[in-house]
Write a protein that holds these residues in place. Structure first.
Motif, PDB file in Angstrom:
ATOM      1  N   ARG A 138       0.844  -1.183   0.000  1.00 38.12           N
ATOM      2  CA  ARG A 138       0.000   0.000   0.000  1.00 38.12           C
ATOM      3  C   ARG A 138       0.880   1.234   0.000  1.00 38.12           C
ATOM      4  NH1 ARG A 138      -3.637   0.006   4.930  1.00 38.12           N
ATOM      5  NH2 ARG A 138      -1.769  -0.820   5.919  1.00 38.12           N
ATOM      6  N   ALA A 139       0.390   2.288  -0.604  1.00 43.78           N
ATOM      7  CA  ALA A 139       1.163   3.521  -0.699  1.00 43.78           C
ATOM      8  C   ALA A 139       0.267   4.714  -0.436  1.00 43.78           C
ATOM      9  CB  ALA A 139       1.806   3.646  -2.080  1.00 43.78           C
ATOM     10  N   ALA A 140       0.849   5.733   0.202  1.00 39.27           N
ATOM     11  CA  ALA A 140       0.121   6.968   0.466  1.00 39.27           C
ATOM     12  C   ALA A 140       1.119   8.111   0.576  1.00 39.27           C
ATOM     13  CB  ALA A 140      -0.694   6.873   1.751  1.00 39.27           C
ATOM     14  N   PHE A 141       0.681   9.292   0.212  1.00 38.09           N
ATOM     15  CA  PHE A 141       1.430  10.511   0.493  1.00 38.09           C
ATOM     16  C   PHE A 141       0.884  11.118   1.774  1.00 38.09           C
ATOM     17  CE2 PHE A 141       1.834  10.294  -4.204  1.00 38.09           C
ATOM     18  CZ  PHE A 141       3.216  10.299  -4.297  1.00 38.09           C
ATOM     19  N   ALA A 142       1.718  11.880   2.489  1.00 36.89           N
ATOM     20  CA  ALA A 142       1.276  12.574   3.697  1.00 36.89           C
ATOM     21  C   ALA A 142       2.055  13.877   3.819  1.00 36.89           C
ATOM     22  CB  ALA A 142       1.489  11.714   4.939  1.00 36.89           C
ATOM     23  N   PRO A 143       1.420  14.912   4.362  1.00 39.57           N
ATOM     24  CA  PRO A 143       2.166  16.142   4.623  1.00 39.57           C
ATOM     25  C   PRO A 143       3.305  15.878   5.595  1.00 39.57           C
ATOM     26  CG  PRO A 143      -0.209  16.489   4.857  1.00 39.57           C
ATOM     27  CD  PRO A 143       0.012  15.006   4.758  1.00 39.57           C
ATOM     28  N   LEU A 144       4.386  16.586   5.428  1.00 44.90           N
ATOM     29  CA  LEU A 144       5.568  16.358   6.253  1.00 44.90           C
ATOM     30  C   LEU A 144       5.255  16.499   7.737  1.00 44.90           C
ATOM     31  CD1 LEU A 144       8.585  15.740   6.159  1.00 44.90           C
ATOM     32  CD2 LEU A 144       9.031  18.189   5.951  1.00 44.90           C
ATOM     33  N   GLY A 145       4.395  17.441   8.098  1.00 40.94           N
ATOM     34  CA  GLY A 145       4.095  17.680   9.504  1.00 40.94           C
ATOM     35  C   GLY A 145       2.812  17.052  10.001  1.00 40.94           C
ATOM     36  N   ASP A 146       2.134  16.252   9.185  1.00 46.42           N
ATOM     37  CA  ASP A 146       0.853  15.663   9.581  1.00 46.42           C
ATOM     38  C   ASP A 146       0.768  14.238   9.038  1.00 46.42           C
ATOM     39  OD1 ASP A 146      -1.690  15.176  10.461  1.00 46.42           O
ATOM     40  OD2 ASP A 146      -2.668  16.732   9.268  1.00 46.42           O
ATOM     41  N   PRO A 147       1.506  13.309   9.652  1.00 47.66           N
ATOM     42  CA  PRO A 147       1.622  11.960   9.076  1.00 47.66           C
ATOM     43  C   PRO A 147       0.317  11.172   9.044  1.00 47.66           C
ATOM     44  CG  PRO A 147       2.576  12.045  11.272  1.00 47.66           C
ATOM     45  CD  PRO A 147       2.295  13.461  10.882  1.00 47.66           C
ATOM     46  N   ALA A 148      -0.672  11.549   9.843  1.00 48.78           N
ATOM     47  CA  ALA A 148      -1.933  10.810   9.841  1.00 48.78           C
ATOM     48  C   ALA A 148      -2.876  11.258   8.734  1.00 48.78           C
ATOM     49  CB  ALA A 148      -2.631  10.957  11.198  1.00 48.78           C
ATOM     50  N   ALA A 149      -2.556  12.361   8.063  1.00 45.07           N
ATOM     51  CA  ALA A 149      -3.405  12.874   6.986  1.00 45.07           C
ATOM     52  C   ALA A 149      -3.006  12.209   5.674  1.00 45.07           C
ATOM     53  CB  ALA A 149      -3.291  14.393   6.891  1.00 45.07           C
ATOM     54  N   LEU A 150      -3.297  10.937   5.559  1.00 46.47           N
ATOM     55  CA  LEU A 150      -2.839  10.149   4.421  1.00 46.47           C
ATOM     56  C   LEU A 150      -3.668  10.442   3.172  1.00 46.47           C
ATOM     57  CD1 LEU A 150      -2.399   6.679   6.152  1.00 46.47           C
ATOM     58  CD2 LEU A 150      -0.590   8.320   5.619  1.00 46.47           C
ATOM     59  N   GLU A 151      -2.976  10.556   2.068  1.00 44.82           N
ATOM     60  CA  GLU A 151      -3.612  10.643   0.740  1.00 44.82           C
ATOM     61  C   GLU A 151      -3.293   9.329   0.031  1.00 44.82           C
ATOM     62  OE1 GLU A 151      -2.660  12.725  -3.524  1.00 44.82           O
ATOM     63  OE2 GLU A 151      -2.081  13.830  -1.713  1.00 44.82           O
TER      64      GLU A 151
END
Length: 297
Positions: A18-31
């Protein structure tokens, strides 16, 4: 205003990637990017990661692996043997992009300790119970790694001095992981572990007895871990975490039988991220860098 590049989180398991992007400062906000069957070769894994990164720069990459990881080298991955001895930094990361790699259970605990159920705690144990059993320990505010990255592998703990052992799975895995639940279910005429859990919820005696046997194994091994480490919390992750309503009572009973009075108040709880824990942990690690297990002050 310039928007910072995200990090790429990769959760590589024995059956899927599985793969997701996330903001550098908000790792739980997965895209979420996608989910695919686990790659069958290093070339397939490299191709998949390259395609994900083709049009999007990243500040870092975090990746979990279902096995022993030392630094960025996957030393031993039983379900994906093509990874043995591979330096993931060299093979997966574009030039100049740092990569953080770790065992999947350790990454799950990293997620829970950074932004989840163990946030703010210094000492915790995590069991990730699925097809097998992964485990990790937070001690003094950092993930315990040991000399080679393989510390606290409780799936290999044994409460049977007569057990002959196996090369690819430990005693506790054989007694209490998902495949053990499936075997118990089959023995009493049920389809699988999920059906066994459902039957236990209905109060069926044979199912409750089977769950009790699994709980005894888990609780006995966990008692030794709790006595050794004195954690503030025991977390359960993986698919079995959704069954704690029927599994927790026998686990806690077995633990308390084997623990001294001052440790019997230990709490057993499901993690907050469920199946996302590995991805969130990989995103946290990607932001921290290669020594991701050290607590960021």
């Amino acid at each position: 205003m310039t928007v910072a590049s995200p990090v790429l989180a990769l959760d590589l398991g024995g059956t899927s990637l599985r793969a997701a992007f996330a903001p550098l400062g908000d790792p739980a906000a997965l895209e979420m990017v996608g989910r695919w069957p686990a790659p069958a070769s290093m070339a397939e894994l490299e191709g998949r990661v390259a395609s994900i990164l083709a049009d999007r720069p990243v500040a870092g990459i975090g990746i979990t692996a279902p096995g022993l990881v030392e630094g960025t080298v996957t030393r031993w991955v039983p379900n994906l043997p093509f990874l043995d001895g591979i330096d993931l930094q060299e093979r997966l990361a574009p030039a100049g992009v740092p990569l953080a790699a770790g065992n999947d259970a350790q990454m799950a605990l990293l997620a829970e300790s950074a932004v989840g159920a163990a946030a703010g705690l210094d000492d915790a144990i995590l069991l990730a119970i699925g097809t097998g059993i992964g485990s990790a320990v937070l001690t003094g505010g950092r993930i315990a790694r040991g000399a080679h990255g393989g510390a606290c592998s409780f799936g290999w703990a044994s409460a049977d001095i007569g057990d002959p052992g196996e090369d690819r799975s430990g005693w506790l895995e054989r007694k209490a992981a998902g495949r053990a639940l499936d075997a118990h279910a089959t023995a009493i005429g049920l389809a699988d572990g999920a059906a066994l859990i459902d039957a236990a919820r209905r109060g069926e005696g044979a199912a409750l007895a089977a769950i009790g046997a699994v709980g005894d194994a888990l609780g006995t091994v966990l008692a030794g871990a709790v006595a050794l480490l004195d954690p503030q919390l025991v977390l359960v992750a993986g698919g079995v975490s959704e069954s704690l309503d029927v599994l927790a009572p026998p686990v806690l009973a077995a633990m308390r039988r084997q623990l001294p009075p001052h440790l019997r108040g230990i709490t057993l709880r499901a993690g907050v991220f469920g199946p996302r824990a590995g991805l969130v942990g990989a995103a946290v690690a990607a932001g921290r860098g290669r020594e991701w297990w050290r607590r960021k002050e």
